[in-house]
Design a protein around this motif. Sequence first.
Motif, PDB file in Angstrom:
ATOM      1  N   GLU A  19     -13.889  91.458 110.671  1.00 11.87           N
ATOM      2  CA  GLU A  19     -14.059  90.457 109.620  1.00 11.87           C
ATOM      3  C   GLU A  19     -15.266  89.561 109.901  1.00 11.87           C
TER       4      GLU A  19
ATOM      5  N   LEU B 269     -14.073  85.408 102.688  1.00  8.91           N
ATOM      6  CA  LEU B 269     -13.899  86.803 103.077  1.00  8.91           C
ATOM      7  C   LEU B 269     -13.765  87.676 101.841  1.00  8.91           C
TER       8      LEU B 269
ATOM      9  N   GLU C 134     -11.299  92.517 104.665  1.00 14.81           N
ATOM     10  CA  GLU C 134     -10.146  91.896 105.304  1.00 14.81           C
ATOM     11  C   GLU C 134      -9.046  92.925 105.494  1.00 14.81           C
TER      12      GLU C 134
END
Length: 567
Positions: A295, A313, A318
């Motif tokens: 990530e 994100l 993710e």
Amino acid sequence: MGNVRRKSYSKPLPTGAVVELRDEKRVARWRDSKGKLRAAPVIKGNDGLDRVLLRANTYTAQYRDATGNVREVPTGCRDAAMARQVLGNLTKRVENVRAGIHTPAEDAVIDHQKVSIARHFDAYSKSQTAKGRHAGRIKTTTARLNRIASDCKFARLVDLDAVAFEAWLDVRAGEGMSAGNRNEFRQAMLGFCNWCMKPTVRRLTLNPFAAVAVADARLDQRRKRRAMTEVELSRLLEIARARPLHDALTVRRGKHKGEQAAKLSEASRDRLERIGWERTLIYKTLLLTGLRKGELTSITLGQVDLGAALLNLNPGDEKNREGNVIPLRGDLVADLRLWVDDMRQHGLTAASTPLFTVPAGLLRILDRDLVAAGLARAYKDPQTGKTKIDKRDERGRTIDIHALRHTFVTNLSKGGVAPRVAQAAARHSDIGLTMNVYTDPKQLDVVAALATLPSLEVKPHTSAASDESALVTVLATTIVPACVTVANSVKEAVEAASQHVASTDDVSVIPVNENSPLTTIVNGLQEWSGRESNPRPLHCERSALPTELPPPLSVMGRATPTGHWNG
């Protein structure tokens, strides 16, 4: 209900073909790869070029299915009679569906049973890609499926067998494969079969591996991670910042090993110091956000909002594919602002530029940082002669990149953060994962937690005499005034009753529970009633009894065996 025929198809004019007229029709003549003379009609394609019209070597069956739609199925037969037998089987399936013997889903499954399982795996992989699954995850899953199919001899869907798969898992366990790894192979096969059962796919009616048991990974943990203390974290960040330049200035081999002898240009020094700065920021960001390595690698400058102190994100980057917003602490925002300004000075301004250049070998770098910080020990394997790093504690727990995420969650618990808030910060779907797996109980201050419990006083044991004395002292101030009133009432009642009792019943005074003796008349009544096996009722004239009874006893006490109340 159908027919069989050899379908016609066209292909480009073969090389060396000669086109000639025959009965006013254009015909191409050529020799194939085996030298056989071939001839076929010539037609114009959609692009205006000549193409030869050929007929297939095998027959195709054409029929109407149970829904009334026309279907064409290759029979693979070169003989017309054999092709008609295949057509008969197809039409029989249609009749079974119409009669309700088979459902349409069961009938659709039959078409996939003889297809190579590799083609099914390929279709499954494409469907996962279309859903936006991570490419690395798809590659790993496909590799696991192919390994299972190869080892268990699963050539087609009809070959899938739970007994053979369980036996394969047992063999892997005997070879030392961990329970968690075996569960991942099991999940890969279950996920594939569940996809085959979907109404839009219709390749299986049941999942043959649904009953395969899950291995208990808690009893077979191969990698137990631990959280790092604040002292260890400070030492790690200090070493990470200084080690790139230190290693470059240190002689690593020869008789001068370990000495500071190398000379570097000013540009090289700046580059190495910047690498150490970036490495420190990578560790700190992982420790203060709980991001996973993948990530953090995906974060670009366009996803960083330092004004709002947020990291955005993307769902595809993710693990849970949700696309969360990660809050940033103030000191980290200040560090990242300096880093971003430095990137801009180096011409890195595009929104797609990664925030950090996370090395592929970050784990190897972390191991060396741990050794330099005194948190791990490097040694040579006596069998292989290779250098290995021992970073396990007395409980067998280790430190790796993901252990920084464990440290993040543990520090939240140490700081008194509510479990539900810690779960949200870690982006876990199960709070048990946050509390039981990612929280290191060794780092929690249990002693300080015990100090918050209420104080409970327990008096030491004393003798009976002192207990009685203490009891008298406690009760005297509350019971004595009430006892005086009760005593006066009882005295009046006894004096009234004594006028109607015969003198022959008078006996000596008998103490009751070591209290002060009652009157002679009352003790005589007690003794007389206790002597008789069938006690006679007390002879007392109703008119002689007092017209008003004494007030009820309100003082706490205890009933004696004789029925009297002992205050």
